[in-house]
Design a protein around this motif. Sequence first.
Motif, PDB file in Angstrom:
ATOM      1  N   GLU A 243       2.823   5.853  10.617  1.00 44.89           N
ATOM      2  CA  GLU A 243       2.059   6.951  11.207  1.00 44.89           C
ATOM      3  C   GLU A 243       0.629   6.982  10.674  1.00 44.89           C
ATOM      4  O   GLU A 243      -0.309   7.298  11.413  1.00 44.89           O
ATOM      5  N   GLU A 244       0.468   6.642   9.392  1.00 46.04           N
ATOM      6  CA  GLU A 244      -0.869   6.610   8.807  1.00 46.04           C
ATOM      7  C   GLU A 244      -1.693   5.459   9.392  1.00 46.04           C
ATOM      8  O   GLU A 244      -2.892   5.615   9.644  1.00 46.04           O
ATOM      9  N   ILE A 245      -1.047   4.335   9.622  1.00 46.01           N
ATOM     10  CA  ILE A 245      -1.737   3.208  10.252  1.00 46.01           C
ATOM     11  C   ILE A 245      -2.174   3.612  11.650  1.00 46.01           C
ATOM     12  O   ILE A 245      -3.317   3.368  12.058  1.00 46.01           O
ATOM     13  N   GLN A 246      -1.278   4.250  12.380  1.00 45.82           N
ATOM     14  CA  GLN A 246      -1.588   4.696  13.736  1.00 45.82           C
ATOM     15  C   GLN A 246      -2.782   5.654  13.723  1.00 45.82           C
ATOM     16  O   GLN A 246      -3.695   5.536  14.546  1.00 45.82           O
ATOM     17  N   GLU A 247      -2.806   6.584  12.783  1.00 44.30           N
ATOM     18  CA  GLU A 247      -3.909   7.542  12.685  1.00 44.30           C
ATOM     19  C   GLU A 247      -5.231   6.840  12.369  1.00 44.30           C
ATOM     20  O   GLU A 247      -6.266   7.158  12.959  1.00 44.30           O
ATOM     21  N   ARG A 248      -5.203   5.885  11.455  1.00 44.00           N
ATOM     22  CA  ARG A 248      -6.428   5.164  11.091  1.00 44.00           C
ATOM     23  C   ARG A 248      -6.940   4.323  12.254  1.00 44.00           C
ATOM     24  O   ARG A 248      -8.153   4.265  12.491  1.00 44.00           O
TER      25      ARG A 248
ATOM     26  N   ILE B 171       2.064   2.676   2.606  1.00 43.32           N
ATOM     27  CA  ILE B 171       1.559   3.461   3.730  1.00 43.32           C
ATOM     28  C   ILE B 171       2.621   3.545   4.822  1.00 43.32           C
ATOM     29  O   ILE B 171       3.386   2.610   5.030  1.00 43.32           O
ATOM     30  N   ARG B 172       2.661   4.667   5.488  1.00 42.58           N
ATOM     31  CA  ARG B 172       3.609   4.858   6.585  1.00 42.58           C
ATOM     32  C   ARG B 172       2.996   4.376   7.894  1.00 42.58           C
ATOM     33  O   ARG B 172       1.776   4.441   8.072  1.00 42.58           O
TER      34      ARG B 172
ATOM     35  N   ARG C  97       0.808  -1.222   0.000  1.00 44.31           N
ATOM     36  CA  ARG C  97       0.000   0.000   0.000  1.00 44.31           C
ATOM     37  C   ARG C  97       0.836   1.265   0.000  1.00 44.31           C
ATOM     38  O   ARG C  97       0.308   2.347  -0.257  1.00 44.31           O
TER      39      ARG C  97
END
Length: 71
Positions: A38-43, A35-36, A33
């Motif tokens: 940090e993006e997983i953490q935000e989601r 994806i970083r 994906r």
Amino acid sequence: MEKARSELLGRDLAHALRTGPFSAALHLAIEDRGIRPEEIQERLSAAGVSVSLATLSYWRRGAAARSVPSP
């Protein structure tokens, strides 16, 4: 070349999702994906799940988090 890499990554991800381990599936999903962490953490946070970046890193490497001794 990029399409072939993406197809190979997709096949590896599908296999890891079926057979594990979780760390391999998570690593390949992140790569697939783009994806970083940090993006997983935000989601996850938006879904009401609090996970630190260190925990995501442990999960991705297949390492166990340090256990805290019980009082």
